[in-house]
Design a protein around this motif. Structure first.
Motif, short mmCIF file in Angstrom:
data_model
loop_
_atom_site.label_atom_id
_atom_site.label_comp_id
_atom_site.label_asym_id
_atom_site.label_seq_id
_atom_site.Cartn_x
_atom_site.Cartn_y
_atom_site.Cartn_z
N LEU A 83 61.96 -11.45 -5.92
CA LEU A 83 61.85 -10.00 -6.02
C LEU A 83 60.40 -9.57 -6.19
N VAL A 84 59.63 -10.35 -6.95
CA VAL A 84 58.22 -10.03 -7.17
C VAL A 84 57.47 -9.98 -5.83
N TRP A 85 57.70 -10.99 -4.98
CA TRP A 85 57.03 -11.03 -3.69
C TRP A 85 57.54 -9.92 -2.77
N ALA A 86 58.85 -9.70 -2.76
CA ALA A 86 59.42 -8.67 -1.89
C ALA A 86 58.88 -7.29 -2.24
N TYR A 87 58.74 -7.02 -3.53
CA TYR A 87 58.32 -5.69 -3.98
C TYR A 87 56.81 -5.51 -3.88
#
Length: 344
Positions: free
Chosen positions: A322-326
């Motif tokens: 999620l960190v990378w996606a966001y």
């Protein structure tokens, strides 16, 4: 139904009338965590239909609920954990109760959670604590349908469908009493924050399901005890986040998850430092120190609950980061993640 209260006099006066009016068939309790305001006197004087439980001290969210629910009799098949800062709506409880009645493998469920506000535009936004159902990414970071980090979606009916999720919010949680007692309730060492995620993950590892039902809506003020910018909340979130994944991740996946979480926590601390948020950065370091000092306890809890579900088997799980996606890919909506559910 148990509303845990600590110095929440104004919330009780504002929201209890709707709880009493719209919770058909429910017995309403207020469990007080040794408030120093006149919350108990208010309930006694203005809400005589509400039963009172007075806990032995300010036990926090987890131990407070554990102590309160331990005092309820066997006649209650379901418990509702409801925050004092939640506005309920007509018929809000019925769809969830019917879902648990129809599906005996479901242990817990939440309704749709939207923002409480006097502004009608703001009331259409999903709320941080649960939104359209709770999810986890591959590293155990929590998010929701309708809320990624600080980005909230407007409710247009896109998340009205009932579905299994990774976790249901503790702000408004319907849980089967049998399952609650089988797992020992909430993890008291968490004190507050992420305790419902831990409970739901343990439920799933034990073979139960956790669901979201979008056929009912409640409105949550949020931040009624600790604002999201409070360093104490930062400390609890980072400390409990490490314990959460350590307790519940499958043995084969645990080393990689823990190494990644620790590294990303340090990145977060450096980011806080660069923004001048010294107290929050120190809170991250304190959280890691506490986790390491209590590692023996967390190992004991891990052995007790025996995590068995791999990432691909866990409902409500995003296989990516999620960190990378966001932050890396700029994805701001749940629908942009392309989450694939097990069996779908």
């Amino acid at each position: 139904m148990v509303i845990l209260n600590w110095n929440g006099r104004d919330f009780l006066r504002r929201f209890l009338p709707a709880v009493l009016a719209h919770s058909e068939g429910a017995t309403v309790f207020v469990a007080d965590n040794a408030s120093t305001d006149d919350s108990v006197a208010l309930v006694r004087a203005e809400f005589p239909a509400v039963r009172r439980i007075e806990n032995s001290g300010n036990l926090g969210f987890c131990a407070g609920y554990n102590q309160a629910l331990a005092q309820l009799g066997p006649e209650f098949r379901y418990y509702v954990l409801l925050n004092s800062d939640v506005e309920v709506t007509p018929g809000w409880l019925r769809p969830q109760r019917e879902l648990l009645e129809a599906r005996p493998t479901i242990a817990a469920c939440q309704p749709k959670i939207r923002q409480y506000s006097a502004d009608e535009v703001q009331r259409q936004l999903f709320e941080y604590a649960g939104a359209g159902g709770g999810y986890l990414d591959s590293l155990g970071y929590p998010f929701c349908r309708g809320r990624l980090f600080d980005t909230l979606e407007t409710d247009t009916g896109q998340y009205d469908d009932p579905r299994p999720v990774a976790w249901a919010t503790g702000a408004c949680l319907l849980v089967r009493a049998e399952a609650w007692h089988a797992l020992g309730g909430l993890e008291s060492e968490f004190f507050a924050h992420m305790e419902e995620i831990d409970l739901c993950w343990r439920l799933q590892n034990a073979g139960w399901q956790v669901w979201y039902h979008g056929g009912a809506t409640v409105f949550h003020v949020g931040g009624g005890t600790l604002h999201k910018s409070n360093p104490r909340k930062t400390y609890l979130n980072f400390r409990n986040g490490l314990a959460l994944v350590f307790k519940n991740t499958h043995p084969a996946e645990l080393p990689g998850v823990m190494i990644s979480r620790v590294a990303l926590d340090w990145v977060a601390a450096l980011r806080l430092l660069s923004q001048g948020q010294w107290a929050d950065a120190r809170a991250v370091l304190r959280a890691h120190g506490h986790f390491l000092r209590h590692l023996g306890y967390w190992r004991q809890q891990r052995r007790k609950f025996r995590p068995r579900l791999r990432l691909a088997e866990r409902p409500g799980t995003y296989a990516g980061s999620l960190v990378w996606a966001y932050f890396g890919q700029g994805k701001r909506k749940f629908s942009e993640l392309g989450v694939k559910e097990p069996g779908r």
